[in-house]
Design an enzyme around this catalytic site. Structure first.
Site, PDB file in Angstrom:
ATOM      1  N   HIS A 187       4.985  -3.184 -12.784  1.00 43.24           N
ATOM      2  CA  HIS A 187       6.320  -2.924 -13.323  1.00 43.24           C
ATOM      3  C   HIS A 187       6.867  -4.277 -13.764  1.00 43.24           C
ATOM      4  CE1 HIS A 187       9.820  -0.651 -14.047  1.00 43.24           C
ATOM      5  NE2 HIS A 187      10.316  -0.525 -12.829  1.00 43.24           N
ATOM      6  N   TYR A 212       0.846  -1.191   0.000  1.00 48.17           N
ATOM      7  CA  TYR A 212       0.000   0.000   0.000  1.00 48.17           C
ATOM      8  C   TYR A 212       0.884   1.245   0.000  1.00 48.17           C
ATOM      9  CZ  TYR A 212      -4.470   2.376   0.748  1.00 48.17           C
ATOM     10  OH  TYR A 212      -5.614   3.140   0.597  1.00 48.17           O
TER      11      TYR A 212
HETATM   12  N1  LIG Z   1       5.355   4.980  -7.432  1.00 47.74           N
HETATM   13  C1  LIG Z   1       5.099   5.122  -8.714  1.00 47.74           C
HETATM   14  O1  LIG Z   1       4.951   6.236  -9.199  1.00 47.74           O
HETATM   15  C2  LIG Z   1       4.958   3.906  -9.621  1.00 47.74           C
HETATM   16  C3  LIG Z   1       4.473   4.112 -10.920  1.00 47.74           C
HETATM   17  C4  LIG Z   1       4.251   3.001 -11.723  1.00 47.74           C
HETATM   18  C5  LIG Z   1       4.574   1.731 -11.247  1.00 47.74           C
HETATM   19  N2  LIG Z   1       5.089   1.566  -9.998  1.00 47.74           N
HETATM   20  C6  LIG Z   1       5.369   0.211  -9.526  1.00 47.74           C
HETATM   21  O2  LIG Z   1       4.360  -0.146  -8.597  1.00 47.74           O
HETATM   22  C7  LIG Z   1       4.904  -1.045  -7.612  1.00 47.74           C
HETATM   23  C8  LIG Z   1       4.669  -0.453  -6.229  1.00 47.74           C
HETATM   24  O3  LIG Z   1       5.385   0.761  -6.113  1.00 47.74           O
HETATM   25  P1  LIG Z   1       4.968   1.918  -5.066  1.00 47.74           P
HETATM   26  O4  LIG Z   1       5.793   3.104  -5.406  1.00 47.74           O
HETATM   27  O5  LIG Z   1       3.507   2.020  -4.996  1.00 47.74           O
HETATM   28  O6  LIG Z   1       5.383   1.282  -3.687  1.00 47.74           O
HETATM   29  P2  LIG Z   1       6.713   1.421  -2.839  1.00 47.74           P
HETATM   30  O7  LIG Z   1       6.673   2.701  -2.105  1.00 47.74           O
HETATM   31  O8  LIG Z   1       7.913   1.122  -3.681  1.00 47.74           O
HETATM   32  O9  LIG Z   1       6.446   0.166  -1.876  1.00 47.74           O
HETATM   33  C9  LIG Z   1       5.716   0.316  -0.740  1.00 47.74           C
HETATM   34  C10 LIG Z   1       5.096  -0.953  -0.203  1.00 47.74           C
HETATM   35  O10 LIG Z   1       6.035  -2.031  -0.085  1.00 47.74           O
HETATM   36  C11 LIG Z   1       5.922  -2.527   1.263  1.00 47.74           C
HETATM   37  N3  LIG Z   1       7.165  -3.175   1.674  1.00 47.74           N
HETATM   38  C12 LIG Z   1       8.431  -2.685   1.577  1.00 47.74           C
HETATM   39  N4  LIG Z   1       9.298  -3.593   2.069  1.00 47.74           N
HETATM   40  C13 LIG Z   1       8.561  -4.665   2.475  1.00 47.74           C
HETATM   41  C14 LIG Z   1       8.877  -5.935   3.029  1.00 47.74           C
HETATM   42  N5  LIG Z   1      10.140  -6.298   3.245  1.00 47.74           N
HETATM   43  N6  LIG Z   1       7.861  -6.788   3.319  1.00 47.74           N
HETATM   44  C15 LIG Z   1       6.564  -6.446   3.079  1.00 47.74           C
HETATM   45  N7  LIG Z   1       6.218  -5.260   2.551  1.00 47.74           N
HETATM   46  C16 LIG Z   1       7.193  -4.391   2.243  1.00 47.74           C
HETATM   47  C17 LIG Z   1       5.599  -1.297   2.090  1.00 47.74           C
HETATM   48  O11 LIG Z   1       5.007  -1.690   3.298  1.00 47.74           O
HETATM   49  P3  LIG Z   1       5.430  -1.021   4.714  1.00 47.74           P
HETATM   50  O12 LIG Z   1       4.736   0.298   4.790  1.00 47.74           O
HETATM   51  O13 LIG Z   1       4.925  -2.025   5.667  1.00 47.74           O
HETATM   52  O14 LIG Z   1       6.923  -0.853   4.686  1.00 47.74           O
HETATM   53  C18 LIG Z   1       4.593  -0.607   1.172  1.00 47.74           C
HETATM   54  O15 LIG Z   1       3.297  -1.106   1.344  1.00 47.74           O
HETATM   55  C19 LIG Z   1       6.380  -1.213  -7.961  1.00 47.74           C
HETATM   56  O16 LIG Z   1       6.516  -2.344  -8.781  1.00 47.74           O
HETATM   57  C20 LIG Z   1       6.686   0.050  -8.751  1.00 47.74           C
HETATM   58  O17 LIG Z   1       7.789  -0.089  -9.635  1.00 47.74           O
HETATM   59  C21 LIG Z   1       5.265   2.619  -9.171  1.00 47.74           C
END
Ligand SMILES: NC(=O)c1ccc[n+]([C@@H]2O[C@H](COP(=O)([O-])OP(=O)(O)OC[C@H]3O[C@@H](n4cnc5c(N)ncnc54)[C@H](OP(=O)(O)O)[C@@H]3O)[C@@H](O)[C@H]2O)c1
Length: 403
Positions: free
Chosen positions: A179, A93
């Site tokens: 991704h 999340y």
């Molecule tokens: N951000 C963007 O703009 C974007 C755009 C397009 C695609 N994407 C893709 O979408 C996906 C998610 O990206 P995001 O940016 O939304 O998220 P993120 O900030 O990279 O990841 C956050 C999530 O990962 C969890 N997490 C981290 N370490 C963990 C662990 N060891 N065990 C369990 N949970 C863990 C965090 O939970 P906690 O809070 O519990 O740490 C949090 O819910 C990725 O594949 C990314 O490349 C992102």
């Protein structure tokens, strides 16, 4: 850069923009046709040619035909019917989990969130109205309940948690990513997907916050859509439907490989790393040549982000050149070639570094360290304290909306 022509053109453009109706159900053709007409040749006004069948369009992008899916073909009732037997288990999340999860929920689909109980995301999910035991669970429980598992953990966490997640991805489930990172670089991430499930991707081309805000405005974000593995013969259709359900307006067909290469390349280049480097270089030269911080900042960042870049985004570079003074136009066209020639080798190095896995390796190693958040915070603090961004803070405070 300023001129009467420029100011007049801006006024014309903003008047034309003001007459554009709310874009909630705007078609691709009307989106293209609402471009301001200033200084555009007749041929450049023609909308891209397209053949439409239900659910798919072939759009001619500058001579290359590509497949684009659109939201219009997946109204809400159809989505509800399509996913009526599914539980969408959204794991993670962060930015995307928040945006895509809330959009799925507002679309009325059966979506649950899975995050670790002691993490920051659990609290954020609760604040957004997800209820523990009802639609908020720890990761394992959510996966066990889900028919479609949406892996939106950070890319490093996807690799770390894979040994625990993989055995739960049993036949009949679908695995979704935003991704291509984990499966494409499987030699490094160790994310080897089970061979008996569909594996699909919807990658919004923007932050999860924008995925959410555009959805709330009744619009949709552009996304890439791809299939890695099609066991049921329905993988692509499912990916498109999910793409619309999470808030996409148009879905551009690609592959996992192309998505991850272009994405890692773009964010390191023009989207962030490259543009930051260019801002810093221009600003430092102005300061070293005796210009004040405010002048250097205004001429480097403020005018770019507040005036020119949005106009380039709305109308294209040809329009921008036509809308500026003849003095600015002459110099900018002349210098663009030298910048391109100087920067292209750097972009080629960058693409190689993405393609050969170096960027993935660096990201996995760095972002898996237990203290990665603290280390980032230190780097961000250094950036925050650069003169250019301190000057920027002062300049922004003078904007009318911040007074
Ligand atoms: N951000 C963007 O703009 C974007 C755009 C397009 C695609 N994407 C893709 O979408 C996906 C998610 O990206 P995001 O940016 O939304 O998220 P993120 O900030 O990279 O990841 C956050 C999530 O990962 C969890 N997490 C981290 N370490 C963990 C662990 N060891 N065990 C369990 N949970 C863990 C965090 O939970 P906690 O809070 O519990 O740490 C949090 O819910 C990725 O594949 C990314 O490349 C992102």
């Amino acid at each position: 850069m300023a001129s009467k022509t420029f100011a007049r053109t801006l006024r014309t453009a903003s008047k034309q923009k003001a007459t554009v109706p709310a874009i909630s159900r705007r078609t691709f053709v009307s989106a293209v046709a609402t471009r301001p007409l200033v200084a555009a040749s007749r041929s450049s006004l023609a909308p891209p040619s397209q053949q439409q069948t239900r659910g798919v369009k072939t759009v001619d992008f500058a001579g290359v035909k590509e497949t684009v899916y659109e939201r219009e073909d997946w109204p809400r009732e159809k989505l509800l019917e399509y996913f009526k037997n599914d539980t969408l288990a959204l794991i993670g999340y962060g930015s995307q989990g928040h945006g895509q999860g809330l959009n799925l929920r507002d679309n009325g689909l059966n979506v649950i969130v899975g995050v670790r109980k002691n993490g920051a995301s659990w609290k954020e999910a609760e604040q957004d109205g997800w209820i523990p035991g009802k639609n908020l669970f720890d990761v394992d429980e959510a996966i066990s309940k889900g028919t479609i598992v949406m892996n939106l953990l950070s890319d490093a966490a996807q690799s770390e948690t894979w040994p625990a997640i993989k055995p739960q991805l049993t036949k009949g489930k679908t695995l979704y990513f935003s991704h291509g990172f984990s499966p494409v670089f499987k030699d490094l991430t160790k994310v080897e997907v089970p061979t008996d499930i569909d594996v699909i991707l919807v990658a919004p081309k923007g932050s999860g916050r924008t995925v959410r805000s555009l959805f709330r405005e009744g619009r949709g974000i552009n996304s890439s859509v791809a299939v890695y593995q099609d066991v049921t013969g329905k993988a692509e259709e499912k990916a498109v439907a999910l793409g619309v359900a999470v808030g996409s307006g148009y879905l551009y067909k690609t592959t996992f490989e192309k998505e991850v290469y272009s994405d890692l390349y773009g964010e390191r280049g023009c989207l962030m790393g490259g543009i930051h480097g260019m801002f810093l270089a221009q600003y430092e030269v102005l300061r070293e040549r005796g210009h004040s911080p405010s002048e250097a900042f205004n001429e480097t960042v403020e005018e770019a982000t507040q005036s020119l870049y949005p106009l380039i985004g709305a109308n294209g570079m040809d329009w921008m050149y036509a809308a500026c003074s003849t003095t600015a136009r002459r110099g900018a066209i002349d210098w663009s070639g030298r910048f391109k020639d100087t920067l292209k080798p750097v972009f080629n190095d960058l693409y190689d570094s993405v393609r050969n896995g170096s960027e993935t390796k660096r990201s996995l190693e760095y972002n898996s360290q237990p203290d990665y958040r603290e280390k980032y915070e230190k780097e961000l603090e250094e950036i925050r304290n650069l003169e250019i961004w301190r000057a920027g803070k002062a300049v922004r405070s003078l904007r009318p909306e911040n007074q």
